[in-house]
Each structure stands twice: as structure tokens, then as C-alpha cells.
Design a protein around this motif. Structure first.
Motif, PDB file in Angstrom:
ATOM      1  N   TYR A   1      95.337  56.404  42.747  1.00 39.93           N
ATOM      2  CA  TYR A   1      94.913  56.515  41.350  1.00 39.93           C
ATOM      3  C   TYR A   1      93.407  56.744  41.285  1.00 39.93           C
ATOM      4  O   TYR A   1      92.666  56.333  42.187  1.00 39.93           O
TER       5      TYR A   1
ATOM      6  N   ASP B   1      92.296  53.250  37.036  1.00 41.03           N
ATOM      7  CA  ASP B   1      92.320  54.443  36.195  1.00 41.03           C
ATOM      8  C   ASP B   1      92.421  54.090  34.708  1.00 41.03           C
ATOM      9  O   ASP B   1      92.805  54.922  33.885  1.00 41.03           O
TER      10      ASP B   1
ATOM     11  N   LYS C   1      94.223  51.764  32.875  1.00 40.69           N
ATOM     12  CA  LYS C   1      95.466  51.410  32.182  1.00 40.69           C
ATOM     13  C   LYS C   1      95.554  49.886  32.061  1.00 40.69           C
ATOM     14  O   LYS C   1      95.225  49.165  33.009  1.00 40.69           O
TER      15      LYS C   1
ATOM     16  N   SER D   1     105.621  49.404  33.000  1.00 40.87           N
ATOM     17  CA  SER D   1     104.794  50.524  32.541  1.00 40.87           C
ATOM     18  C   SER D   1     103.367  50.050  32.280  1.00 40.87           C
ATOM     19  O   SER D   1     103.108  48.849  32.171  1.00 40.87           O
ATOM     20  N   ASP D   2     102.464  51.047  32.192  1.00 42.64           N
ATOM     21  CA  ASP D   2     101.054  50.765  31.905  1.00 42.64           C
ATOM     22  C   ASP D   2     100.746  51.248  30.484  1.00 42.64           C
ATOM     23  O   ASP D   2     101.516  52.015  29.913  1.00 42.64           O
ATOM     24  N   HIS D   3      99.584  50.879  29.990  1.00 40.25           N
ATOM     25  CA  HIS D   3      99.177  51.294  28.641  1.00 40.25           C
ATOM     26  C   HIS D   3      97.810  51.966  28.761  1.00 40.25           C
ATOM     27  O   HIS D   3      96.859  51.364  29.263  1.00 40.25           O
ATOM     28  N   ASP D   4      97.731  53.198  28.271  1.00 39.71           N
ATOM     29  CA  ASP D   4      96.628  54.087  28.620  1.00 39.71           C
ATOM     30  C   ASP D   4      95.398  53.910  27.723  1.00 39.71           C
ATOM     31  O   ASP D   4      95.144  54.720  26.835  1.00 39.71           O
TER      32      ASP D   4
ATOM     33  N   GLU E   1      92.275  54.187  28.754  1.00 40.25           N
ATOM     34  CA  GLU E   1      91.336  55.250  29.102  1.00 40.25           C
ATOM     35  C   GLU E   1      91.665  56.532  28.325  1.00 40.25           C
ATOM     36  O   GLU E   1      90.764  57.207  27.818  1.00 40.25           O
ATOM     37  N   GLY E   2      92.966  56.856  28.218  1.00 42.75           N
ATOM     38  CA  GLY E   2      93.378  58.064  27.500  1.00 42.75           C
ATOM     39  C   GLY E   2      92.865  58.044  26.067  1.00 42.75           C
ATOM     40  O   GLY E   2      92.318  59.035  25.576  1.00 42.75           O
TER      41      GLY E   2
END
Ligand code: SAM
Length: 360
Positions: free
Chosen positions: A59, A298, A300, A309-312, A314-315
Motif C-alpha cells: 500500500y 494509505d 484508510k 473493509s476500510d474507509h477512505d 484520504e480519498g
């Protein structure tokens, strides 16, 4: 936008405005005060129970400024403790400067839970394999780091090198651990993951190590978080066995927990010298008191080591999210924090990332 059902679920006594304001809590009422942040996915060790030995980093890592912005948001919501981890955090360029920045941040809440404009310094800790610690202990202390935890899975140099798959690693790590102790990055904790048939013969020697070196040795039950598929219930060395084996050499005395969210059961020996902690997520899960969330290298959010699951975060940042939008997102994500893990139960599913790619 915060969903109405989440606001309702976050309504707790003393915080009438629910999830949209006040201290960060999940829907079970657990206050989130502890953030663990992986600052690189790279690692210079290939510990047999953690990594396959063939894969490298998987990552991305973010600019340090992005991590600092994320930490600031979490702190404004009630985080008080920040632990830097990885991968191997000492590999990350800019680490010392990052610690300096973190040491300037102040908590948004006082220990009694009241909001404050003054705030207290954060509790700043770091988990490392210790390979590069001898040279970095002093600069990190000066930058404002409070404590380190050093991972050491044996006190026998040959077993140590067989686990890390790096020659002469024991000598390096021991020197790093001692340097941390000398500069006052303490109390230094030493984390040991026991694997049956591999390093479980080290339990008694670790008891002596704690006494001789003046460090807290913490045994951690092996969890199904490895890159490979090596975890078996039979491989786990459980708390009861560890206590019985230490007791057989020298009587142990139990110590009170330092805090309600303390993950370790604490012991000293009858003469008060040495400290042993046992973290038993497999045989005695402590999810009911969990106060943690994690940020991956990264960017998340992970609400549990065992999340699917991850939660974004950064996005959302990259898309230009404002601080208020990012905070609202964090609150929504935390509302979905899992009640508990399901290790050892029928239907247990391995999490979507292994420990080294989450940040332990
Ligand atoms: N490289 C640093 C280090 O070695 O401490 C930080 C990252 S490492 C993934 C963090 C901690 O996770 C280490 O103490 C390691 O022993 C522990 N760990 C890794 N895999 C584990 C597993 N499957 N079960 C329990 N602990 C694990």
C-alpha cells in the motif's frame, strides 16, 4: 451528511446533541480516544508469523502533512493517545519532524470529559521492531515522543534471527531497546507474540529479562492476522498457560489495570521486581472496552483489526473535503465500529488486510 439513525444511535447521557457533536463515540457508547497510525507499509523484518517473506509493501504511504491533518481532526474529536506504527515506522523519512508536530497538538477534552480550549499534550507512543532504534531514540525523545514499545519475540539470539529472518537482529534490537530506556522513552514495553513449538520455550527467560532489564514484557496471543495462512487455534499460547509457567518459577502477583480500556492483564513478581502484561484477544477478548481506531499508511480508517473493509479518509481529502466534512465522515465511520471480533468462532472470516498492512 450525517444520517439520522446514526445521530439517534450516538445519543448518550451527558451528550444530548448525539453523534454530530461532542466526543467521538461509537453506537455502543465506547469513547474513541486512541488512534494508531501506520506511517509506512514497508518493513525491514520478515517475522515468520506476520509476513510471507516474499511480499514487500502493498500500500502507498502519504505525505507526512496528510497524516498530521488527519491526526488533528481526530484530536479535535477527542483522541488523546496517538501511536505511530507500520510496517516499520523507523524506516519513514520525516518521522522525527512528525513527532515534533504531534507534540505541539493539544487534546480537545480534559480527563473528566469536559471540552477545553487549553488541552493537554497528547500521549505519543511508537511501536517498532527496534532495528534502527539505537540511533533514533535520542532524537525521538527530544522531538517529544513519550514511550516506545519494542517487538521482541525471543531473548535467545538464534531463535530471534530465525523469527525475524534477519541475521544478528537480536543484538541490534537489544541495543535499541536499551537506548530507548536510557533516554527515558519509558516505561519501555517489549511485545512478544508466542507461537507454540517456535518460541514458547522463551516464556520463563522473558520473565527474567523483564527483571534484569527493567522493562515491561507483554505476551500477546497470536491472532489470525498474518499474510500467510499459518494461524491455528493450537498454535496460540493462551494466557492461563503463560501465567502457570511463570508462576512455577517465581510467584506472580496481579496488578490493577492502569485504565478501563487497558488491554493487558498486568502482573509483577512477589518481590515487586519486573512487570509482565498478557494481552489475550483470543482467550479473553476485551472488545467491550475498545477505544481504538486505526489509520492505514494509505489513509484508510479501520474500526477494528478484523474489519472486512476500510474507509477512505484520504480519498475524501484528495477530493477537497473540508475539515467539517472530514469530521462528519469520521463520525459516521466510527458509528459503524464492530461490536467485537469473532476469532475462533464458526464462520470467522479473515480480515481484509493482514497486521503488517494495518498497523499493529
Ligand atoms: N514493525 C513494527 C513492530 O515490529 O513492532 C510495527 C508493526 S508490527 C505489525 C506491530 C505488532 O504487531 C508487533 O508487536 C507484532 O509482533 C504484532 N503482530 C504482528 N502479527 C501479529 C499477529 N498475527 N498476532 C498478534 N500480534 C501480531
Amino acid at each position: 451528511m450525517v444520517m439520522p439513525e446514526l445521530v439517534a444511535a450516538g445519543h448518550t447521557a451527558g451528550e444530548p446533541r448525539g453523534a454530530v457533536e461532542g466526543r467521538l463515540r461509537d453506537k455502543f457508547g465506547r469513547a474513541i480516544t486512541d488512534l494508531r497510525i501506520s506511517i509506512t507499509d514497508r518493513c525491514n523484518y520478515k517475522c515468520v508469523y506476520c509476513r510471507t517473506g516474499n511480499e514487500g509493501a502493498q500500500y502507498a504511504e502519504l505525505p507526512i502533512a496528510d497524516y498530521l491533518r488527519m491526526v488533528r481532526l481526530f484530536v479535535s474529536l477527542g483522541v488523546e493517545k496517538v501511536r505511530l506504527t507500520g510496517g516499520e515506522p523507523l524506516l519513514r523519512a520525516g518521522l522525527v519532524e512528525m513527532v515534533e508536530e504531534l507534540s505541539r497538538m493539544r487534546t480537545a477534552y480534559l480527563p473528566d470529559g469536559s471540552a477545553t480550549a487549553e488541552g493537554l499534550p497528547l500521549d505519543l507512543a511508537l511501536t517498532t521492531n527496534g532495528h534502527l532504534l539505537e540511533g533514533l531514540a535520542e532524537p525521538l525523545k527530544r522531538a517529544g515522543l513519550n514511550r516506545v514499545t519494542v517487538s521482541m519475540d525471543a531473548v535467545d539470539p538464534a531463535i530471534f534471527a530465525a523469527i525475524t529472518r534477519v541475521p544478528r537482529s537480536y543484538e541490534r534490537v537489544l541495543a535499541g531497546m536499551r537506548a530507548a530506556r536510557e533516554v527515558g522513552l519509558g516505561p519501555v514495553k517489549v511485545n512478544c507474540v508466542l507461537l507454540r513449538g517456535f518460541n514458547d520455550g522463551q516464556i520463563e527467560a522473558f520473565g527474567e529479562f523483564s527483571r534484569a532489564e527493567g522493562v515491561i514484557v507483554r505476551f500477546i496471543e497470536f491472532m489470525p492476522l498474518e499474510e500467510d495462512r499459518t494461524w491455528r487455534p493450537e498454535t496460540v499460547v493462551r494466557m492461563d498457560e503463560i501465567v502457570a509457567r511463570l508462576n512455577a518459577v517465581r510467584p506472580l502477583r496481579e496488578l490493577p489495570p492502569n485504565a478501563a480500556s487497558e488491554t493487558a492483564k498486568r502482573f509483577t513478581f512477589a518481590d515487586g521486581i519486573g512487570e509482565i502484561g498478557i494481552i489475550a484477544p483470543v482467550s479473553r477478548p476485551f472488545c467491550g472496552h475498545c477505544s481504538r481506531v486505526r489509520l492505514t499508511s494509505d489513509g484508510k480508517i479501520r474500526t477494528c483489526l478484523f474489519s472486512q473493509s476500510d474507509h477512505d479518509l484520504e480519498g475524501l481529502m484528495v477530493r477537497g473535503g473540508t475539515d467539517d466534512e472530514l469530521k462528519a465522515y469520521i463520525r459516521q465511520v466510527v458509528m459503524r465500529k464492530e461490536a467485537r471480533h469473532h476469532i475462533g468462532e464458526a464462520g470467522f472470516e479473515k480480515p481484509s488486510r493482514s497486521m503488517v498492512h494495518i498497523g499493529g
